[in-house]
Motif scaffolding. Structure first.
Motif, PDB file in Angstrom:
ATOM      1  N   VAL A  79       0.844  -1.198   0.000  1.00 27.82           N
ATOM      2  CA  VAL A  79       0.000   0.000   0.000  1.00 27.82           C
ATOM      3  C   VAL A  79       0.882   1.251   0.000  1.00 27.82           C
ATOM      4  CG1 VAL A  79      -1.723   1.313   1.322  1.00 27.82           C
ATOM      5  CG2 VAL A  79      -1.898  -1.192   1.171  1.00 27.82           C
ATOM      6  N   ARG A 132      -2.098   5.474  -3.475  1.00 31.45           N
ATOM      7  CA  ARG A 132      -2.065   4.982  -2.097  1.00 31.45           C
ATOM      8  C   ARG A 132      -3.423   4.985  -1.440  1.00 31.45           C
ATOM      9  NH1 ARG A 132       3.430   7.091   0.862  1.00 31.45           N
ATOM     10  NH2 ARG A 132       2.155   6.944   2.742  1.00 31.45           N
ATOM     11  N   ALA A 158      -5.390   2.005  -2.684  1.00 30.64           N
ATOM     12  CA  ALA A 158      -4.840   0.756  -2.152  1.00 30.64           C
ATOM     13  C   ALA A 158      -5.174   0.617  -0.665  1.00 30.64           C
ATOM     14  CB  ALA A 158      -3.325   0.716  -2.374  1.00 30.64           C
ATOM     15  N   TYR A 159      -5.134   1.742   0.037  1.00 35.62           N
ATOM     16  CA  TYR A 159      -5.490   1.722   1.464  1.00 35.62           C
ATOM     17  C   TYR A 159      -6.964   1.343   1.643  1.00 35.62           C
ATOM     18  CZ  TYR A 159      -6.200   3.135   6.268  1.00 35.62           C
ATOM     19  OH  TYR A 159      -6.522   3.133   7.597  1.00 35.62           O
TER      20      TYR A 159
END
Ligand code: URA
Ligand code: SF4
Length: 210
Positions: free
Chosen positions: A185, A191, A194-195
């Motif tokens: 992540v 980001r 992905a988080y």
């Protein structure tokens, strides 16, 4: 006999594991690491989270998930209503594998299959001590350690699957949730997305806890 087996106490407690792992010479990874990093968490934790290996910070401090990836993991757990302090967190291998420097940090290298196999007796002992209800596997190394080399995070992430029989664990978790590794992540182009995906996966585990 190769591997960690001969260093693992026969009727382990968490204290005994913390002590015994310091002497492990079950593979060559102990040679370049500062210290072994045993899993950490309260006895009887309902959830076990399995990472890959201690990172640069963890190697220095002797505690799992105290660096950047661990902070992200804690935030994600908190976001789904799981108190990180109630989780048992550990790694597939207990020594940091690295080679070379990037600035002041040592460059992490994933453990080889032989290191994972050598270190597996520690994880089996941890499972027998903690006896978690569920397990979260972070990333490909953890997935392969449990399911074998054909494991791919994309195929099972975000849904509950069974702990496989191939590991011969006496007290397997009742379910497993596989997801991406928090350091992936941190490296992702997007980001935030992905988080959010990590949090969505962890929510499935949080809801399965009873
Ligand atoms: N990444 C892991 O997989 N484990 C740690 O303990 C820290 C970072
Ligand atoms: Fe022992 Fe695991 Fe460290 Fe290898 S990585 S020396 S098997 S504790």
């Amino acid at each position: 006999r190769p591997g960690a087996e001969q260093w693992v106490p026969e009727r382990p407690t968490h204290e005994a594991l913390l002590e015994a792992v310091r002497g492990c010479r079950g593979c060559e990874l102990h040679a370049d690491a500062t210290q072994a990093v045993m899993g950490s968490g309260p006895p009887g934790a309902r959830l076990l989270v399995l990472g890959e290996q201690p990172g640069d910070r963890e190697d220095v401090e002797g505690e799992p998930f105290v660096g950047p990836a661990g902070r992200l993991l804690d935030r994600a757990l908190t976001d789904v209503g799981v108190d990180p302090a109630e989780v048992y967190r550990t790694n597939v291998v207990k020594h940091f594998r690295w080679s070379g420097m990037r600035g002041k940090r040592r460059i992490h290298q994933s453990p080889k299959t032989a290191h994972v196999a050598a270190c597996a007796p520690w994880l089996r002992a941890e499972l027998s001590v903690v006896r978690p209800q569920g397990a979260v596997l972070l990333g490909g190394t953890a997935g392969k350690a449990v399911y074998g080399s054909s494991f791919k995070v994309g195929e099972t992430r975000g849904r509950l699957v069974d702990w496989p029989e191939r590991l011969g664990t006496e007290h397997p978790p009742a379910w497993v949730l596989t997801t991406t590794h928090p350091s992936a992540v941190l490296r992702a182009d997007d980001r935030d997305a992905a988080y959010d995906d990590l949090v969505a996966d962890l929510r499935v585990a949080a809801e399965a806890l009873s």
